[in-house]
Design a protein around this motif. Structure first.
Motif, PDB file in Angstrom:
ATOM      1  N   ASP A  41      50.633  30.950  61.449  1.00 41.88           N
ATOM      2  CA  ASP A  41      49.791  30.208  62.393  1.00 41.88           C
ATOM      3  C   ASP A  41      50.534  28.997  62.940  1.00 41.88           C
ATOM      4  O   ASP A  41      50.416  28.670  64.122  1.00 41.88           O
ATOM      5  N   LEU A  42      51.323  28.353  62.106  1.00 41.23           N
ATOM      6  CA  LEU A  42      52.123  27.218  62.567  1.00 41.23           C
ATOM      7  C   LEU A  42      53.144  27.679  63.610  1.00 41.23           C
ATOM      8  O   LEU A  42      53.300  27.051  64.659  1.00 41.23           O
ATOM      9  N   ASN A  84      49.638  18.851  59.776  1.00 47.45           N
ATOM     10  CA  ASN A  84      49.204  19.021  58.387  1.00 47.45           C
ATOM     11  C   ASN A  84      50.358  19.424  57.480  1.00 47.45           C
ATOM     12  O   ASN A  84      50.434  18.974  56.334  1.00 47.45           O
ATOM     13  N   ALA A  85      51.265  20.254  57.975  1.00 49.80           N
ATOM     14  CA  ALA A  85      52.430  20.651  57.171  1.00 49.80           C
ATOM     15  C   ALA A  85      53.268  19.418  56.832  1.00 49.80           C
ATOM     16  O   ALA A  85      53.672  19.229  55.676  1.00 49.80           O
ATOM     17  N   HIS A 110      45.939  21.636  49.297  1.00 47.76           N
ATOM     18  CA  HIS A 110      45.775  22.263  50.602  1.00 47.76           C
ATOM     19  C   HIS A 110      47.002  23.112  50.946  1.00 47.76           C
ATOM     20  O   HIS A 110      48.108  22.815  50.546  1.00 47.76           O
ATOM     21  N   GLN A 111      46.775  24.137  51.714  1.00 49.16           N
ATOM     22  CA  GLN A 111      47.838  25.025  52.190  1.00 49.16           C
ATOM     23  C   GLN A 111      47.687  25.191  53.696  1.00 49.16           C
ATOM     24  O   GLN A 111      46.657  24.850  54.266  1.00 49.16           O
ATOM     25  N   TYR A 112      48.692  25.725  54.321  1.00 48.83           N
ATOM     26  CA  TYR A 112      48.605  26.091  55.728  1.00 48.83           C
ATOM     27  C   TYR A 112      49.289  27.445  55.881  1.00 48.83           C
ATOM     28  O   TYR A 112      50.123  27.826  55.069  1.00 48.83           O
ATOM     29  N   ASN A 113      48.913  28.168  56.899  1.00 50.73           N
ATOM     30  CA  ASN A 113      49.493  29.477  57.161  1.00 50.73           C
ATOM     31  C   ASN A 113      50.724  29.283  58.048  1.00 50.73           C
ATOM     32  O   ASN A 113      50.602  28.795  59.170  1.00 50.73           O
ATOM     33  N   ILE A 146      48.377  22.082  62.980  1.00 49.40           N
ATOM     34  CA  ILE A 146      48.920  22.754  61.790  1.00 49.40           C
ATOM     35  C   ILE A 146      50.261  22.129  61.405  1.00 49.40           C
ATOM     36  O   ILE A 146      50.511  21.863  60.226  1.00 49.40           O
ATOM     37  N   LEU A 175      43.746  15.435  53.661  1.00 53.33           N
ATOM     38  CA  LEU A 175      44.494  16.504  52.993  1.00 53.33           C
ATOM     39  C   LEU A 175      44.789  16.114  51.554  1.00 53.33           C
ATOM     40  O   LEU A 175      44.932  14.938  51.234  1.00 53.33           O
ATOM     41  N   GLU A 206      51.425  28.308  66.776  1.00 55.28           N
ATOM     42  CA  GLU A 206      51.010  27.040  67.390  1.00 55.28           C
ATOM     43  C   GLU A 206      52.131  26.428  68.239  1.00 55.28           C
ATOM     44  O   GLU A 206      51.871  25.868  69.297  1.00 55.28           O
TER      45      GLU A 206
END
Length: 174
Positions: A161-162, A112-113, A155-158, A109, A151, A165
């Motif tokens: 959750d990051l 990806n961020a 796209h998004q990420y939570n 995550i 990506l 992680e």
């Protein structure tokens, strides 16, 4: 007593669970380090905080709350007295490229961020126009790495959750 790398990083990132990566952080010179050198460090905490610093620097730049990555020409003109405490974007990009597989495996995550910020920033204004003294090949390689990530800007990420992680507390409910 001299602050450790993790202590400095924690000072920069204080309150991150409330303000995400794009809220300006405590980038003063006392917290400076060459965090990019530690993206593959054997100590989990050092790796984690070094990558979080990179993500926070990119997030601050993206939203415009702070910009720690400045072109060398501007650094020399404006910040001669702090030249040894500057964040060189090209160093962070090279280290990210060199360590991307391990980063993606350990922190998918967070990886990806970082990748999303890099995509968005490059789309706003191509890196080679901002960092004209940097070899353009670096940005060509970076773009290929970002394309290979699959990506896209949408796209998004939570963020919670990051935080989970990397083992940091969350503030907002999902």
């Amino acid at each position: 007593m001299t602050k450790t790398l993790v202590d400095k990083a924690k000072s920069i990132l204080e309150g991150i669970e409330i303000g995400f990566f794009d809220t300006a952080k405590n980038w003063n010179v006392d917290n400076y380090d060459e965090y990019y050198k530690y993206f593959s460090h054997p100590d989990f905490e050092v790796r984690k905080y070094s990558l979080l610093i990179f993500a926070a620097g990119l997030g601050n730049w993206h939203i415009g709350s702070a910009n720690i990555f400045r072109p060398i020409e501007k650094k020399e003109k404006w910040f001669n007295s702090f030249k040894d405490k500057m964040y060189y974007f090209e160093d962070y990009v090279r280290s990210f490229i060199d360590n991307r597989e391990a980063i993606k495996q350990e922190f998918p995550i967070l990886h990806n961020a970082i990748a999303l910020y890099l995509i968005r920033l490059d789309n706003e204004k191509r890196f080679e126009y901002i960092f004209s003294s940097v070899d353009k090949q670096l940005f060509i390689v970076l773009r290929q790495v970002l394309i290979d990530s699959g990506l896209e800007v949408k796209h998004q990420y939570n963020f919670n959750d990051l935080l989970r992680e990397v083992g940091l507390p969350t503030f907002f409910k999902n």
